[in-house]
Design an enzyme around this catalytic site. Structure first.
Site, PDB file in Angstrom:
ATOM      1  N   GLU A  50      -1.499   1.380  -5.272  1.00 50.95           N
ATOM      2  CA  GLU A  50      -1.865   1.048  -3.863  1.00 50.95           C
ATOM      3  C   GLU A  50      -3.352   1.357  -3.324  1.00 50.95           C
ATOM      4  OE1 GLU A  50       2.631   0.635  -1.840  1.00 50.95           O
ATOM      5  OE2 GLU A  50       1.040   2.220  -1.056  1.00 50.95           O
ATOM      6  N   ASP A  55      18.953   3.010   3.302  1.00 54.41           N
ATOM      7  CA  ASP A  55      17.494   2.607   3.085  1.00 54.41           C
ATOM      8  C   ASP A  55      16.883   2.990   1.741  1.00 54.41           C
ATOM      9  OD1 ASP A  55      14.955   1.771   3.465  1.00 54.41           O
ATOM     10  OD2 ASP A  55      14.453   2.896   5.356  1.00 54.41           O
ATOM     11  N   ASP A  83       9.663   6.673  -5.208  1.00 49.13           N
ATOM     12  CA  ASP A  83       8.503   7.675  -4.898  1.00 49.13           C
ATOM     13  C   ASP A  83       9.196   9.019  -5.093  1.00 49.13           C
ATOM     14  OD1 ASP A  83       6.511   5.741  -4.768  1.00 49.13           O
ATOM     15  OD2 ASP A  83       6.984   5.643  -2.595  1.00 49.13           O
TER      16      ASP A  83
END
EC number: 2.7.1.15
Length: 354
Positions: A184, A294, A300
């Site tokens: 990212e 969720d 990660d």
């Protein structure tokens, strides 16, 4: 205050990591490379994990399902929470009790910067080498569907602004136990960081999440561990990944391109580690969550806690189990960084599995 970790460490000859060694940097240790991730050696707690990557303000919208083209749906709420793959991984490692630095960029014109810094510091992450740059912070719009699945749209912001690695950062990288990257931030930054780490004999882990597209060959050749999920693995190789045999074949293609080992995240099916060419693959089943709220940040969490476990001297199967427990706890809660478990919670869940 910036701490010089190099001054606290033993000489490089007496320090080892639990990752496969870099053959180009250590030609006399090619046998260690062949042993792959099964070779686990110890490191001192002072040899930190350095995470170089993104930090985002996550705008989370809970929805029942994704809208169809031209359709308008109502979200029950909108919440701003800390996230970004780099920040999530740094927070997960620090929450696991390991000394962790985050090297990233905050937008100094963005009121969310204070929220993001506070969240990372609260997790125990060292931000002494992070930078403030002009403009907004990175932002992610997360469409959170019923059942925990998510769709994410990212605006790069400060993450994609111009980067310049200071001498202090370069020194820190040379003293690291391992360096953890994602996709990212600009690829050129990842290449520069990976090449500096490789030259210093420091293992480099790349989580394949982030931008799509091929990984530069000069980055692949520096990687000790590449960790994609099965979708990312298919995109990187152009090969199917619907079965475990297909996953192995695709991972082996990456190793033939220069990656030393591949750790594939398989979601609810667990993970698969290919520790090196000709080495036996290691399969880890997922530790099932009673309820998935969720999945944001779970990958990660897995990558970061696996790196921590290896740095602490755990053998690969135990490191995978540790990471699986951390990810299992992560998906039981809402949010990305806010869902990351503590060291004690992970150990308690592992004890319950015995």
């Amino acid at each position: 205050m910036r701490i010089n970790f190099c001054s606290k460490l033993r000489s490089p000859a007496s320090l080892h990591t639990g990752f496969p060694k870099l053959a180009a940097s250590h030609p006399n240790r090619r046998a260690s490379v062949a042993a792959g991730a099964r070779e686990i050696m110890t490191t001192t707690p002072q040899k930190p994990l350095i995470v170089v990557g993104s930090v985002n303000a996550d705008l989370v919208l809970p929805i029942d399902r994704l809208p169809k083209p031209g359709e308008t749906l109502a979200a029950a709420s909108i919440e701003t929470v800390p996230g970004g793959k780099g920040a999530n991984q740094a927070a997960a490692a620090a929450r696991s009790g390991y000394p962790t630095f985050f090297i990233g960029q905050f937008g100094k014109d963005d009121p969310n910067a204070a929220l993001l810094r506070s969240a990372l510091l609260g997790c125990g992450v060292d931000l002494s080498h992070a930078q403030d740059v002009a403009g907004p912070c990175g932002t992610a719009l997360i469409l959170l569907q019923a059942g925990g699945e998510n769709s994410i749209i990212i605006v790069g912001g400060a993450n994609q602004a111009a980067w310049s690695l200071s001498d202090g950062v370069k020194q820190l990288l040379s003293c690291a136990g391992a360096v953890l990257l994602q996709r990212e931030i600009p690829e050129s930054v990842n290449i520069e960081v990976a090449q500096l780490a490789k030259a210093a004999g420091v293992p480099v882990v790349l989580d394949a999440g982030g931008v799509e597209g091929p990984i530069a060959p000069e980055l692949l050749s520096c990687l000790t561990v590449l960790s994609p999920n099965e979708t990312e693995l298919a995109r990187l190789t152009g090969l199917p990944t619907d079965t475990e045999d297909q996953v192995r074949a695709a991972a082996e293609q990456l190793m033939s391109a220069g990656v030393q080992s591949v750790l594939v995240k398989l979601g609810s099916e667990g993970s698969l580690l290919l520790p090196g060419q000709g080495q036996t693959a290691i399969r880890q089943q997922a530790i099932k969550a009673p309820e998935v709220l969720d999945t944001t940040g779970a990958g990660d969490c897995f990558t970061a806690t696996y790196a921590v476990a290896v740095l602490e001297g755990k053998a690969a199967p135990q490191a995978l189990q540790f990471a699986s427990a951390a990810a299992s706890l992560c998906v039981r809660r809402m949010g990305a960084m806010t869902s990351l478990p503590s060291r004690g919670e992970v150990e308690e869940l592992l004890a319950a599995q015995q």
